[in-house]
Design an enzyme around this catalytic site. Structure first.
Site, PDB file in Angstrom:
ATOM      1  CG  MET A  80      -9.065   6.375   7.160  1.00  0.00           C
ATOM      2  SD  MET A  80      -9.918   4.929   6.507  1.00  0.00           S
ATOM      3  CE  MET A  80     -10.316   4.082   8.027  1.00  0.00           C
ATOM      4  CE  LYS A 120      -7.966   0.335  -1.419  1.00  0.00           C
ATOM      5  NZ  LYS A 120      -7.679  -0.673  -0.450  1.00  0.00           N
ATOM      6  CG  ASP A 168      -2.034  -0.882   1.207  1.00  0.00           C
ATOM      7  OD1 ASP A 168      -2.246  -1.463   0.147  1.00  0.00           O
ATOM      8  OD2 ASP A 168      -2.730  -1.000   2.227  1.00  0.00           O
TER       9      ASP A 168
HETATM   10  N1  SAH Z   1      -3.985  -0.030   9.317  1.00  0.00           N
HETATM   11  C1  SAH Z   1      -3.599   1.336   9.601  1.00  0.00           C
HETATM   12  C2  SAH Z   1      -4.737   2.301   9.396  1.00  0.00           C
HETATM   13  C3  SAH Z   1      -5.253   2.328   7.972  1.00  0.00           C
HETATM   14  S1  SAH Z   1      -6.486   3.523   7.712  1.00  0.00           S
HETATM   15  C4  SAH Z   1      -3.026   1.425  11.016  1.00  0.00           C
HETATM   16  O1  SAH Z   1      -3.204   0.511  11.823  1.00  0.00           O
HETATM   17  O2  SAH Z   1      -2.361   2.420  11.298  1.00  0.00           O
HETATM   18  C5  SAH Z   1      -5.512   4.889   7.160  1.00  0.00           C
HETATM   19  C6  SAH Z   1      -5.487   5.929   8.230  1.00  0.00           C
HETATM   20  O3  SAH Z   1      -4.506   5.611   9.196  1.00  0.00           O
HETATM   21  C7  SAH Z   1      -5.100   7.310   7.741  1.00  0.00           C
HETATM   22  O4  SAH Z   1      -6.205   7.986   7.171  1.00  0.00           O
HETATM   23  C8  SAH Z   1      -4.667   7.948   9.032  1.00  0.00           C
HETATM   24  O5  SAH Z   1      -5.773   8.292   9.825  1.00  0.00           O
HETATM   25  C9  SAH Z   1      -3.955   6.800   9.699  1.00  0.00           C
HETATM   26  N2  SAH Z   1      -2.510   6.800   9.426  1.00  0.00           N
HETATM   27  C10 SAH Z   1      -1.820   5.842   8.805  1.00  0.00           C
HETATM   28  N3  SAH Z   1      -0.510   6.160   8.751  1.00  0.00           N
HETATM   29  C11 SAH Z   1      -0.384   7.342   9.371  1.00  0.00           C
HETATM   30  C12 SAH Z   1       0.721   8.198   9.663  1.00  0.00           C
HETATM   31  N4  SAH Z   1       1.957   7.908   9.298  1.00  0.00           N
HETATM   32  N5  SAH Z   1       0.460   9.349  10.322  1.00  0.00           N
HETATM   33  C13 SAH Z   1      -0.769   9.672  10.722  1.00  0.00           C
HETATM   34  N6  SAH Z   1      -1.849   8.903  10.468  1.00  0.00           N
HETATM   35  C14 SAH Z   1      -1.651   7.752   9.817  1.00  0.00           C
END
Ligand code: SAH
Length: 329
Positions: A258, A143, A121
């Site tokens: 998100m 995405k 991803d």
């Molecule tokens: N599986 C991921 C979440 C996926 S949904 C996890 O456990 O972290 C994607 C969301 O994760 C983004 O919209 C944001 O809200 C958050 N996110 C993922 N990476 C991030 C980062 N480096 N900094 C801040 N938010 C992050």
């Protein structure tokens, strides 16, 4: 391509798109280099993740760049892919932790080292791909928020297709694959097809994002729990199943993933449901990246503050007493 030399502050040009281009770009950015990628003749050859970085201003894209204008020029070539193995393949669902923060687990790194194919991803820790064997096939199904994407059914089909050819397929994601990562569906698709599947849990941004900004999601004497919700659909949307009133009364830290676009609606709903407008709140964007930023404001103005400060996805919003803390300061 392992990069053991320090390129901090150097201008680096990457020419030629190869499977390890993404990994190299991320390793260079983490190292603090100024990265330019030579635009391929066919724009379709540019990996989505690189285009995304360019749109976010983190790398420059140049058609026919002048090589002598850069401190370092790296040329990539496409290696020969490994032959398919006989026998049953397998799928390893790897949660890579947020971005390239070094939060990939030892088990996750081990899986990348064994992989014949990595399906990743946009928010996966792509610098870790430098540890993949030469010739490992790298497939970007990243995405872009509200932009182009590979449908989940197609991703499942890619995983099965390669595993059926006897390959070790690593599905690499940011954070934890079972937290808003559709990892559960991928596991079920593998099991339904009789493909062996294992999971390597990852460090989720819902905890690590706040932590990197000095915000513990729980703190003795302040709060006894935390709730993690998706802000993908706003309160009141017919697709929403979140009980925002219950969250407003829960007495737990609220972590919203998100939720950049929907933050105004979410914060207004929490206030309407009785959560005090002066409850501390924070938004942590790009956690673990060199571009990481944190903004803090009371609940009733955090959406406006984040927007004024130009905060964009990926970002984690935190609401509750802990959001006022910076335990690292
Ligand atoms: N599986 C991921 C979440 C996926 S949904 C996890 O456990 O972290 C994607 C969301 O994760 C983004 O919209 C944001 O809200 C958050 N996110 C993922 N990476 C991030 C980062 N480096 N900094 C801040 N938010 C992050």
């Amino acid at each position: 391509m392992p990069l053991d030399l320090s390129l901090t502050g150097r201008s680096v040009l990457l020419t030629g798109i190869a499977p390890d281009t993404i990994a190299t770009v991320h390793a260079l950015l983490r190292d603090g280099a100024h990265v330019t990628v030579a635009a391929p003749d066919d724009p379709a050859d540019l990996p989505t993740s690189v285009r995304d970085l360019a749109e976010r201003g983190l790398v420059a894209l140049r058609a026919e760049p002048e090589h002598t204008a850069y401190d370092v020029v790296i040329r990539s070539a496409t290696p020969t892919p490994p032959p398919g193995r006989s026998g049953a393949g397998e799928v390893v669902l790897v949660g890579g932790g947020p971005s390239d923060a070094g939060l990939l687990t030892v088990a996750g790194l081990d899986a990348i080292r064994r992989a014949d194919v990595v399906v990743h991803d946009r928010l996966a820790p792509l610098a870790a791909l430098v540890h993949a064997r030469a010739g490992t096939e790298i497939i970007d199904v990243g995405k872009i928020p509200r932009g182009e994407f590979t449908p989940q059914e197609r991703i499942n089909a890619i995983l099965l297709e390669h595993a059926r050819r006897g390959r070790v397929v690593v599905r690499l994601k940011g954070g934890d694959g079972f937290v808003f990562g559709r990892g559960g569906e991928e596991a079920q698709a593998c099991r339904a097809a009789g493909i062996p599947v294992t999971v390597v849990p990852g460090i989720t941004s819902s905890i690590a994002g706040p932590a990197l900004a000095g915000i513990p999601v729980t703190h003795r004497d302040l709060v006894q729990g935390f709730s993690v919700v998706s802000g993908h659909v706003p309160p009141g949307d017919p697709r929403s199943t979140v009980d925002w009133g219950a969250l407003a009364r829960s007495g737990t830290t609220l972590v919203v993933l998100m939720g950049v676009a929907t933050l105004p609606a979410i914060t207004a709903e929490l206030v309407a449901q009785g959560l005090a407008g002066d409850t501390p709140a924070a938004v942590v964007a790009d956690a673990g990246m060199s571009s990481m930023r944190t903004v803090r404001a009371p609940l009733d103005s955090i959406a406006e503050t984040a927007s004024r400060e130009g905060i964009t996805a990926p970002a984690v919003a935190v609401v509750g007493a802990v959001a006022a803390l910076d335990v690292l300061a």
